[in-house]
Scaffold this motif. Structure first.
Motif, PDB file in Angstrom:
ATOM      1  N   GLU A   1      -0.076  -3.061  -8.742  1.00  0.00           N
ATOM      2  CA  GLU A   1      -0.526  -3.726  -7.524  1.00  0.00           C
ATOM      3  C   GLU A   1      -0.430  -5.241  -7.682  1.00  0.00           C
ATOM      4  O   GLU A   1       0.038  -5.943  -6.779  1.00  0.00           O
ATOM      5  CB  GLU A   1      -1.954  -3.322  -7.192  1.00  0.00           C
TER       6      GLU A   1
ATOM      7  N   ARG B   1      -2.210  10.750  -8.612  1.00  0.00           N
ATOM      8  CA  ARG B   1      -3.358  11.041  -7.749  1.00  0.00           C
ATOM      9  C   ARG B   1      -3.571  12.550  -7.683  1.00  0.00           C
ATOM     10  O   ARG B   1      -4.688  13.048  -7.779  1.00  0.00           O
ATOM     11  CB  ARG B   1      -3.133  10.441  -6.352  1.00  0.00           C
TER      12      ARG B   1
ATOM     13  N   GLN C   1      -5.829   4.199 -13.289  1.00  0.00           N
ATOM     14  CA  GLN C   1      -6.360   3.068 -12.534  1.00  0.00           C
ATOM     15  C   GLN C   1      -5.804   1.749 -13.067  1.00  0.00           C
ATOM     16  O   GLN C   1      -5.453   0.859 -12.289  1.00  0.00           O
ATOM     17  CB  GLN C   1      -7.893   3.061 -12.570  1.00  0.00           C
TER      18      GLN C   1
ATOM     19  N   ARG D   1       0.826  -1.208   0.000  1.00  0.00           N
ATOM     20  CA  ARG D   1       0.000   0.000   0.000  1.00  0.00           C
ATOM     21  C   ARG D   1       0.863   1.262   0.000  1.00  0.00           C
ATOM     22  O   ARG D   1       0.614   2.206  -0.756  1.00  0.00           O
ATOM     23  CB  ARG D   1      -0.946   0.003   1.201  1.00  0.00           C
ATOM     24  N   ALA D   2       1.897   1.271   0.839  1.00  0.00           N
ATOM     25  CA  ALA D   2       2.777   2.439   0.915  1.00  0.00           C
ATOM     26  C   ALA D   2       3.515   2.652  -0.405  1.00  0.00           C
ATOM     27  O   ALA D   2       3.650   3.798  -0.869  1.00  0.00           O
ATOM     28  CB  ALA D   2       3.778   2.270   2.061  1.00  0.00           C
ATOM     29  N   THR D   3       3.968   1.587  -1.020  1.00  0.00           N
ATOM     30  CA  THR D   3       4.661   1.692  -2.306  1.00  0.00           C
ATOM     31  C   THR D   3       3.740   2.259  -3.372  1.00  0.00           C
ATOM     32  O   THR D   3       4.124   3.153  -4.138  1.00  0.00           O
ATOM     33  CB  THR D   3       5.205   0.312  -2.742  1.00  0.00           C
ATOM     34  N   LEU D   4       2.510   1.746  -3.423  1.00  0.00           N
ATOM     35  CA  LEU D   4       1.544   2.246  -4.412  1.00  0.00           C
ATOM     36  C   LEU D   4       1.243   3.724  -4.189  1.00  0.00           C
ATOM     37  O   LEU D   4       1.196   4.504  -5.149  1.00  0.00           O
ATOM     38  CB  LEU D   4       0.258   1.427  -4.373  1.00  0.00           C
ATOM     39  N   GLU D   5       1.051   4.100  -2.937  1.00  0.00           N
ATOM     40  CA  GLU D   5       0.759   5.498  -2.636  1.00  0.00           C
ATOM     41  C   GLU D   5       1.936   6.392  -3.028  1.00  0.00           C
ATOM     42  O   GLU D   5       1.742   7.467  -3.593  1.00  0.00           O
ATOM     43  CB  GLU D   5       0.423   5.665  -1.153  1.00  0.00           C
ATOM     44  N   ARG D   6       3.138   5.920  -2.746  1.00  0.00           N
ATOM     45  CA  ARG D   6       4.334   6.702  -3.072  1.00  0.00           C
ATOM     46  C   ARG D   6       4.524   6.800  -4.589  1.00  0.00           C
ATOM     47  O   ARG D   6       4.768   7.882  -5.116  1.00  0.00           O
ATOM     48  CB  ARG D   6       5.556   6.054  -2.416  1.00  0.00           C
ATOM     49  N   GLU D   7       4.400   5.665  -5.290  1.00  0.00           N
ATOM     50  CA  GLU D   7       4.645   5.634  -6.729  1.00  0.00           C
ATOM     51  C   GLU D   7       3.584   6.386  -7.532  1.00  0.00           C
ATOM     52  O   GLU D   7       3.877   6.878  -8.614  1.00  0.00           O
ATOM     53  CB  GLU D   7       4.751   4.189  -7.225  1.00  0.00           C
TER      54      GLU D   7
ATOM     55  N   VAL E   1      -2.241   1.430 -11.886  1.00  0.00           N
ATOM     56  CA  VAL E   1      -2.219   1.072 -10.468  1.00  0.00           C
ATOM     57  C   VAL E   1      -2.524  -0.417 -10.299  1.00  0.00           C
ATOM     58  O   VAL E   1      -1.835  -1.117  -9.548  1.00  0.00           O
ATOM     59  CB  VAL E   1      -3.215   1.931  -9.650  1.00  0.00           C
TER      60      VAL E   1
ATOM     61  N   ALA F   1       1.560   8.969  -6.268  1.00  0.00           N
ATOM     62  CA  ALA F   1       1.157  10.233  -5.637  1.00  0.00           C
ATOM     63  C   ALA F   1       0.994  11.338  -6.681  1.00  0.00           C
ATOM     64  O   ALA F   1       0.045  12.130  -6.621  1.00  0.00           O
ATOM     65  CB  ALA F   1       2.171  10.648  -4.572  1.00  0.00           C
TER      66      ALA F   1
END
Length: 184
Positions: free
Chosen positions: A115, A58, A108, A47-53, A111, A55
């Motif tokens: 993911e 988003r 999406q 989750r943290a990696t996805l949010e960072r990559e 992502v 951002a």
């Protein structure tokens, strides 16, 4: 359909268990897969990696959405526009919205692809740990009750070859890829 097959498989496994010799005892276990996922550090890392990559993407989507919202509100507030000008601006806004939707869908998909790549090794590790726990604990099978799915099974309980033989088929060699259903 998948859930029905899982229940049918579980029922068949239970019948096979009842038919097992009296000296063979079945030991069942269960897991709560939602807790496993929530409490596994590797999933928090995913989750943290996805949010960072993602951002930047988003932020881009949020900015586009805000800009569309402002443009829509501005168009609605302009009551003195002629019908032709209003229609022209509505069409422009619709085109911008279509571009926004296309970009959001693109992101999406990116992502989801990323993911899947990040989750695959974590799921393989979870399956390995489930098998280790099943074997070490002497469990015949481990279920995931909320999902109604059996997640680890003692291979000694596999009655597939017997079923295939009774149906007139020839069991595949161990480790061979199963053949798909034959069509008439």
């Amino acid at each position: 359909m998948k859930r029905i097959l899982s229940f049918a498989f579980a029922g068949a496994l239970a019948l096979a268990a009842m038919a097992a010799p009296a000296h063979a005892q079945l030991k069942m276990g269960y897991i709560n897969s939602q807790r496993v996922l929530a409490e596994t550090p590797a999933f928090a890392e995913v989750r943290a990696t996805l949010e960072r990559e993602f951002a930047t993407q988003r932020a881009e989507i949020d900015s586009l959405e805000a800009r569309l919202g402002r443009a829509d509100a501005e168009l609605r507030s302009q009551t003195t526009l002629t019908d032709a000008v209003r229609q022209q601006r509505q069409q422009a806004l619709q085109q911008q919205f279509a571009q926004y939707q296309q970009r959001a869908q693109q992101i999406q998909q990116q992502v989801q692809t990323r993911e899947q790549a990040l989750v695959r090794p974590v799921m393989e590790r979870i399956r390995g740990v489930l098998e280790e726990v099943r074997a070490a604990g002497g469990f015949s099978f481990i279920m995931d009750p909320p999902e109604g799915v059996i997640v680890a099974v003692d291979p000694a309980l596999d009655v597939t070859d017997q079923v295939v033989r009774r149906l007139g088929g020839t069991p595949a060699a161990p480790g061979a890829a199963p053949a798909g259903p034959r069509r008439p």
